[in-house]
Design a protein around this motif. Structure first.
Motif, short mmCIF file in Angstrom:
data_model
loop_
_atom_site.label_atom_id
_atom_site.label_comp_id
_atom_site.label_asym_id
_atom_site.label_seq_id
_atom_site.Cartn_x
_atom_site.Cartn_y
_atom_site.Cartn_z
N ALA A 44 0.81 -1.23 0.00
CA ALA A 44 0.00 0.00 0.00
C ALA A 44 0.83 1.27 0.00
CB ALA A 44 -0.94 0.01 1.20
N GLY A 45 2.12 1.17 0.33
CA GLY A 45 2.92 2.38 0.48
C GLY A 45 2.50 3.17 1.70
N ASN A 46 2.97 4.40 1.79
CA ASN A 46 2.57 5.25 2.91
C ASN A 46 1.15 5.76 2.72
OD1 ASN A 46 5.23 4.83 3.57
ND2 ASN A 46 5.64 6.97 4.08
N VAL A 47 0.40 5.84 3.82
CA VAL A 47 -1.01 6.19 3.75
C VAL A 47 -1.36 7.23 4.79
CG1 VAL A 47 -1.69 3.92 2.83
CG2 VAL A 47 -1.71 4.31 5.31
N ASP A 48 -2.50 7.89 4.58
CA ASP A 48 -3.14 8.72 5.60
C ASP A 48 -4.37 7.97 6.10
OD1 ASP A 48 -1.27 10.70 5.09
OD2 ASP A 48 -2.59 11.80 3.72
N VAL A 49 -4.60 8.01 7.41
CA VAL A 49 -5.71 7.29 8.03
C VAL A 49 -6.61 8.28 8.74
CG1 VAL A 49 -6.34 5.46 9.65
CG2 VAL A 49 -4.19 5.30 8.38
N TYR A 50 -7.92 8.12 8.50
CA TYR A 50 -8.90 9.02 9.08
C TYR A 50 -9.92 8.24 9.90
CZ TYR A 50 -7.18 12.21 5.48
OH TYR A 50 -6.37 12.99 4.67
N GLN A 79 -11.16 5.42 7.22
CA GLN A 79 -10.78 5.62 5.83
C GLN A 79 -9.26 5.63 5.70
OE1 GLN A 79 -12.99 9.37 5.57
NE2 GLN A 79 -14.18 8.50 3.88
N VAL A 80 -8.77 5.02 4.64
CA VAL A 80 -7.34 4.95 4.36
C VAL A 80 -7.13 5.38 2.92
CG1 VAL A 80 -5.31 3.46 4.20
CG2 VAL A 80 -6.98 3.09 6.03
N PRO A 82 -3.85 6.76 -0.02
CA PRO A 82 -2.44 7.07 -0.26
C PRO A 82 -2.13 8.47 0.25
CG PRO A 82 -3.38 6.03 -2.20
CD PRO A 82 -4.53 6.31 -1.26
N THR A 83 -0.96 8.62 0.86
CA THR A 83 -0.61 9.89 1.50
C THR A 83 -0.79 11.07 0.56
OG1 THR A 83 0.93 8.89 3.06
CG2 THR A 83 1.32 11.18 2.49
N GLY A 84 -1.46 12.09 1.06
CA GLY A 84 -1.65 13.32 0.32
C GLY A 84 -2.83 13.30 -0.63
N THR A 85 -3.63 12.23 -0.62
CA THR A 85 -4.79 12.14 -1.51
C THR A 85 -6.04 11.83 -0.69
OG1 THR A 85 -4.90 9.74 -1.95
CG2 THR A 85 -3.20 11.00 -3.12
N THR A 86 -7.17 11.90 -1.34
CA THR A 86 -8.43 11.44 -0.76
C THR A 86 -9.01 10.31 -1.61
OG1 THR A 86 -9.60 13.23 -1.90
CG2 THR A 86 -8.97 13.61 0.40
N SER A 87 -8.13 9.60 -2.29
CA SER A 87 -8.55 8.42 -3.07
C SER A 87 -8.55 7.21 -2.15
CB SER A 87 -7.59 8.21 -4.25
OG SER A 87 -7.58 9.32 -5.10
N TYR A 88 -9.65 7.04 -1.44
CA TYR A 88 -9.69 6.05 -0.37
C TYR A 88 -9.62 4.63 -0.92
CZ TYR A 88 -11.18 10.11 2.28
OH TYR A 88 -11.25 11.35 2.86
N VAL A 89 -8.65 3.89 -0.39
CA VAL A 89 -8.54 2.47 -0.75
C VAL A 89 -9.30 1.61 0.26
CG1 VAL A 89 -6.37 2.74 -1.97
CG2 VAL A 89 -6.32 2.28 0.50
N LEU A 90 -9.62 2.19 1.41
CA LEU A 90 -10.42 1.52 2.43
C LEU A 90 -11.38 2.53 3.02
CD1 LEU A 90 -10.96 -1.01 4.20
CD2 LEU A 90 -9.22 -0.16 5.79
N ASN A 91 -12.65 2.17 3.05
CA ASN A 91 -13.68 3.05 3.60
C ASN A 91 -14.70 2.14 4.27
OD1 ASN A 91 -15.59 4.99 4.20
ND2 ASN A 91 -15.52 5.96 2.18
N ALA A 112 -7.19 -5.84 -2.16
CA ALA A 112 -8.19 -6.50 -1.32
C ALA A 112 -8.14 -5.99 0.12
CB ALA A 112 -7.97 -8.01 -1.34
N ILE A 113 -7.61 -4.79 0.32
CA ILE A 113 -7.37 -4.26 1.66
C ILE A 113 -8.64 -4.29 2.51
CG2 ILE A 113 -7.75 -1.88 0.93
CD1 ILE A 113 -5.56 -1.02 2.90
#
Length: 231
Positions: A44-50, A79-80, A82-91, A112-113
């Motif tokens: 997944a690389g680095n992510v932002d988590v909300y 929500q997860v 990629p860092t600096g985006t709001t393209s959520y790979v997990l919601n 499949a996260i």
């Protein structure tokens, strides 16, 4: 890489998510929950988590953990991206009961996260012992046994994310403190998938061990064991 998980500090505020104020009418402090997040998605690389739109972790690297946050009990939107985006790979939604601590792992491959939510219920052991548990979070690895050099099997026939269906796997087991040579074997065999030659478990501590990475992975995504210390 060894990480320290869950320092058990209660934050007075968490980006608008937490409200731990005392009720002035009856001088009763509302019950709270504790939640920590662990990044265990190898590709997944680095992510932002909300949590509920509040930033819980920024530029969060694979293998990292947040420590505990103190939050009000209830349902939270996790929500997860990629860092600096709001393209959520997990919601997704997670539910936190009052007076309970949780670990939330992001697991599986990026395509499949998912979130694995586990309950942390333990007592602090004496200084000659540790409390330990094991989770299998390597999505392409077979069932495994975790075996000590003396032949003792600590955890047997564990499959990917099996603690979700078998809640007893979320419990901790007491063993003697010390430094161990451990192998992660293909279940029921002596085939070593991953040697862990010097696993040090310090007396009086509580640990979660977890299989991470891909069995077929290389570099940072290679099969490994994460060690999380709870206290």
């Amino acid at each position: 890489m060894k990480k320290t998980l869950f320092s058990l500090v209660g934050l007075a505020a968490f980006l608008g998510v937490v409200s731990c104020n005392t009720n002035n009418d009856d001088n009763v402090t509302p019950p709270i929950s504790y939640v920590g997040i662990v990044h265990a998605t190898p590709d997944a690389g680095n992510v932002d988590v909300y949590l509920n739109g509040g930033l819980a972790a920024q530029n969060f690297a694979y293998g990292s953990d947040t420590g505990y946050y103190a939050v009000n009990p209830g349902s939270y939107n996790l929500q997860v991206a990629p860092t600096g985006t709001t393209s959520y790979v997990l919601n997704t939604s997670i539910s936190l009961a009052p007076g309970t601590a949780y670990s939330v792992f992001t697991i599986d491959s990026l395509s499949a996260i998912k979130a694995a939510v586990v309950t942390d219920s333990f007592t602090i052991p004496s200084t000659d012992s540790v409390m330990v548990r094991f989770f299998h979070f390597s999505p392409d690895a077979p069932a495994v046994d975790v075996v000590v050099s003396d032949g003792t099997t600590w955890f047997g026939n564990r499959t990917f994310n099996d603690q979700e269906a078998t809640k007893s796997y979320q419990a901790f087991t007491k063993i003697k403190a010390g430094t161990y040579s451990v192998n992660v074997n293909a279940a029921g065999t002596s085939t070593v998938l991953l040697p862990v030659p010097a696993l040090t478990l310090q007396g009086g501590k509580v640990y979660t061990l977890y299989a991470k990475g891909f069995a077929t992975g290389t570099g940072v995504q290679a099969l490994g064991v994460g060690t999380l210390q709870h206290n």
